[in-house]
Design a protein around this motif. Structure first.
Motif, short mmCIF file in Angstrom:
data_model
loop_
_atom_site.label_atom_id
_atom_site.label_comp_id
_atom_site.label_asym_id
_atom_site.label_seq_id
_atom_site.Cartn_x
_atom_site.Cartn_y
_atom_site.Cartn_z
N ALA A 1 0.84 -1.21 0.00
CA ALA A 1 0.00 0.00 0.00
C ALA A 1 0.87 1.25 0.00
N VAL A 2 1.98 1.19 0.73
CA VAL A 2 2.92 2.33 0.76
C VAL A 2 3.53 2.52 -0.63
N ALA A 3 3.93 1.42 -1.25
CA ALA A 3 4.52 1.49 -2.59
C ALA A 3 3.54 2.14 -3.57
N GLU A 4 2.27 1.81 -3.41
CA GLU A 4 1.22 2.36 -4.28
C GLU A 4 1.11 3.88 -4.12
N HIS A 5 1.08 4.33 -2.87
CA HIS A 5 1.00 5.78 -2.62
C HIS A 5 2.21 6.50 -3.20
N LEU A 6 3.40 5.92 -3.01
CA LEU A 6 4.61 6.61 -3.47
C LEU A 6 4.67 6.65 -4.98
N GLU A 7 4.17 5.60 -5.63
CA GLU A 7 4.15 5.62 -7.10
C GLU A 7 3.19 6.69 -7.60
N ARG A 8 2.10 6.86 -6.89
CA ARG A 8 1.13 7.90 -7.27
C ARG A 8 1.72 9.29 -7.01
N PHE A 9 2.46 9.43 -5.93
CA PHE A 9 2.99 10.74 -5.54
C PHE A 9 4.22 11.14 -6.37
N TYR A 10 5.12 10.19 -6.58
CA TYR A 10 6.38 10.48 -7.27
C TYR A 10 6.35 10.13 -8.76
N GLY A 11 5.41 9.25 -9.16
CA GLY A 11 5.46 8.68 -10.51
C GLY A 11 6.28 7.40 -10.48
#
Ligand code: ZN
Length: 278
Positions: free
Chosen positions: A260-270
């Motif tokens: 879930a953290v990886a998902e948020h960071l991909e959305r935030f950073y690309g």
């Protein structure tokens, strides 16, 4: 003079010329691993960074223009999503030649006391300030090594920029400014992962105590574990900063540990750079 001020503010930063950019690509696998659109965006952000931030080498260190571009471009990796707004709130990067205490135990090893002594009086105060408006402080030896040969889980200036983004809303709590719904989900998912990491480390420590294993022994090969640097368990803001390092240098490890953290960071950073690009 208002006019001069206005003109300076409006003037776009000097562009980074093609030769200098090519030299950066040859040096920096993380930049090379971005798709062409994101490379172009990073180039503009790096120009803005070089225009707006004073880079101050300390203790006899010299940095040439290529070094400064390498620093600026990696500092801007976490801005590929948020853009120039992520540069707000501070103005100086102080770069020390070698290892010194950027943060307690960041690399899991105490820094050499001899080198600690190069840190001038007042460092503690500045360190405290750096959370919000003070200078960013970096070790060039660590950063340059991580630029030339990315190390899974480690990217010093990405870590420090994550703290700057975290502080943009005035609170260092592991959450950068986000739309309200997303912020709620982020806080929930990061909070759960942070608790899980702490529980795992506690359990590991208890098991080690039962078996008389010392802390410095390597865990068994088959031992289940998140493989995320335990420094992330220090505080929610460190968890965000360390997971940001994994996003850019070891995204698969992060996804396996905390999806879930990886998902948020991909959305935030690309998307993370592809490190297999030559
Ligand atoms: Zn930190």
């Amino acid at each position: 003079m208002p006019w001069a001020w206005w003109r300076r503010w409006r003037t776009p930063p000097a562009e980074i010329d093609d030769l200098r950019w090519a030299a950066l690509l040859a040096r920096a696998p993380l930049v090379r691993g971005l798709d062409p659109l994101r490379q172009a965006r990073l180039r503009g952000l790096a120009a803005r960074f070089l225009d707006g931030k004073a880079i101050s080498p300390a203790h006899g260190l010299t940095l040439d223009d290529d070094d400064r571009l390498a620093l600026a471009s990696h500092a801007c990796l976490p801005l590929l999503g948020i853009g120039e707004a992520g540069l707000r709130g501070w103005s100086e990067v102080i770069v020390h030649p070698g290892a010194f205490r950027v943060e307690h135990g960041r690399h899991g090893a105490p820094h050499d006391m001899d080198e600690l002594e190069v840190v001038e009086d007042g460092f503690e105060d500045r360190e405290g300030e750096s959370w919000e408006h003070g200078p960013m402080v970096l070790s060039w030896a660590d950063l340059d090594a991580e630029i030339r040969a990315p190390e899974p889980g480690y990217q010093l200036v990405v870590h420090e920029m994550a703290h700057k983004l975290d502080a943009l809303d005035g609170v260092m709590d592991g959450t950068p400014p986000l739309p309200r719904d997303w912020q709620r989900e982020w806080a929930r998912d990061f909070g759960a992962a942070f608790e899980a990491l702490n529980a795992e480390l506690d359990a590991r420590e208890a098991a080690a105590a039962r078996h008389g294993v010392h802390d410095d022994e390597e865990p068994d090969e088959d031992e289940a574990g998140t493989r995320i640097d335990p420094y992330a368990a220090e505080a929610p803001e460190e968890f965000f900063a360390v997971c940001s390092e994994y996003h850019f240098t070891a995204p698969d490890t992060l996804r396996a540990a905390f999806p879930a953290v990886a998902e948020h960071l991909e959305r935030f950073y690309g998307p993370a750079p592809r490190l297999d690009v030559q």
